[in-house]
Design a protein around this motif. Structure first.
Motif, short mmCIF file in Angstrom:
data_model
loop_
_atom_site.label_atom_id
_atom_site.label_comp_id
_atom_site.label_asym_id
_atom_site.label_seq_id
_atom_site.Cartn_x
_atom_site.Cartn_y
_atom_site.Cartn_z
N UNK A 24 54.19 21.33 0.70
CA UNK A 24 54.81 22.17 -0.32
C UNK A 24 55.50 21.27 -1.33
N UNK A 25 55.75 21.82 -2.50
CA UNK A 25 56.55 21.10 -3.47
C UNK A 25 57.98 21.00 -2.96
N UNK A 37 64.33 17.72 -1.41
CA UNK A 37 64.72 18.65 -0.36
C UNK A 37 63.62 19.67 -0.09
N UNK A 38 63.51 20.04 1.18
CA UNK A 38 62.71 21.18 1.56
C UNK A 38 63.64 22.29 1.99
N UNK A 39 63.23 23.06 2.98
CA UNK A 39 64.05 24.13 3.51
C UNK A 39 65.04 23.55 4.51
N UNK A 107 57.03 15.62 -5.62
CA UNK A 107 57.07 15.29 -4.20
C UNK A 107 56.40 16.42 -3.41
N UNK A 108 55.51 16.04 -2.48
CA UNK A 108 54.87 16.99 -1.59
C UNK A 108 55.27 16.66 -0.15
N UNK A 109 55.73 17.66 0.59
CA UNK A 109 56.09 17.44 1.98
C UNK A 109 56.16 18.75 2.74
N UNK A 110 56.37 18.67 4.04
CA UNK A 110 56.52 19.88 4.84
C UNK A 110 57.84 20.55 4.48
N UNK A 111 57.77 21.78 4.04
CA UNK A 111 58.95 22.46 3.53
C UNK A 111 60.00 22.68 4.61
#
Length: 212
Positions: A24-25, A37-39, A107-111
């Protein structure tokens, strides 16, 4: 284009799409471009190395190059202070090419952070900031993708220039023990130490770690 080249291109595109389809973005910190940051999860490379920029030798189209990477810009090599990656031939002091900017980075990563994925990877994409059609002849058409692999067996980061896809797309892989925090309590990526408080929604604490 030969049949072999077409097949290889399709394979690379498939790998690229698979890699991003599970990501996710991420929300980039308003004050520190080296953090996102993600969630309730924090991705931070502020302290990935002791001193930015870092210098890397690696292949590129037509020969060997030196790549200067700084997550906050100011490579000291390219005139553009917003350049995240600057490229220069090993045999020449000039020209120097801006291979990706900080401002338009993605940035793309696991949210939902590392607690749901033991083998964490994520990516930063640094495209050139485009403002002038004449930049098609050099700086303005380049993009660098940094691929991160969290490896608990590696304490000192292993950073490798993978090469250049024809033309002007560069790939760098970082393998390191980077602590991704789940929760908005602390943040760091110096081995397993967690330093500093942060909250991306609180202007008083967002970007608390000094920008390199």
């Amino acid at each position: 284009m030969s049949r072999t080249s077409i097949i290889l291109s399709c394979i690379l595109i498939t790998i690229f799409l698979i890699n991003f389809s599970f990501a996710s973005l991420l929300l980039i910190d308003r004050k520190n471009p080296c953090r996102a940051y993600g969630n309730a999860s924090v991705y931070d490379i502020t302290n990935l190395v002791k001193t930015w920029p870092i210098t890397l030798d690696g292949p590129g189209f037509g020969g060997e190059y030196i790549y200067y990477w700084s997550c906050a810009g100011r490579t000291g090599i390219c005139e553009d202070t917003d350049a995240a990656v600057c490229q220069q031939r090993t045999t020449e002091l000039v020209p120097r090419w801006n291979a990706g900017n900080v401002s338009p980075q993605i940035w793309f990563g696991l949210f939902n952070g590392p607690e749901v994925h033991p083998d964490l990877t994520w990516d930063i994409v640094y495209p050139n900031y485009q403002s002038d059609p004449q930049l098609i002849y050099g700086t303005g058409i380049r993009v660098t993708v940094i691929h991160f692999i969290v490896d608990p067996k590696v304490e000192k980061p292993i950073i490798t220039v993978d090469g250049e896809l024809k033309y002007t797309e560069y790939s760098i892989t970082v393998r390191a023990l980077i602590t991704i925090i789940n929760g908005l309590n602390c943040v760091s990526c110096v081995a397993s130490a967690n330093l500093g408080c942060n909250d991306p929604y609180d202007g008083a604490t967002s970007g608390d770690i000094p920008v390199p």
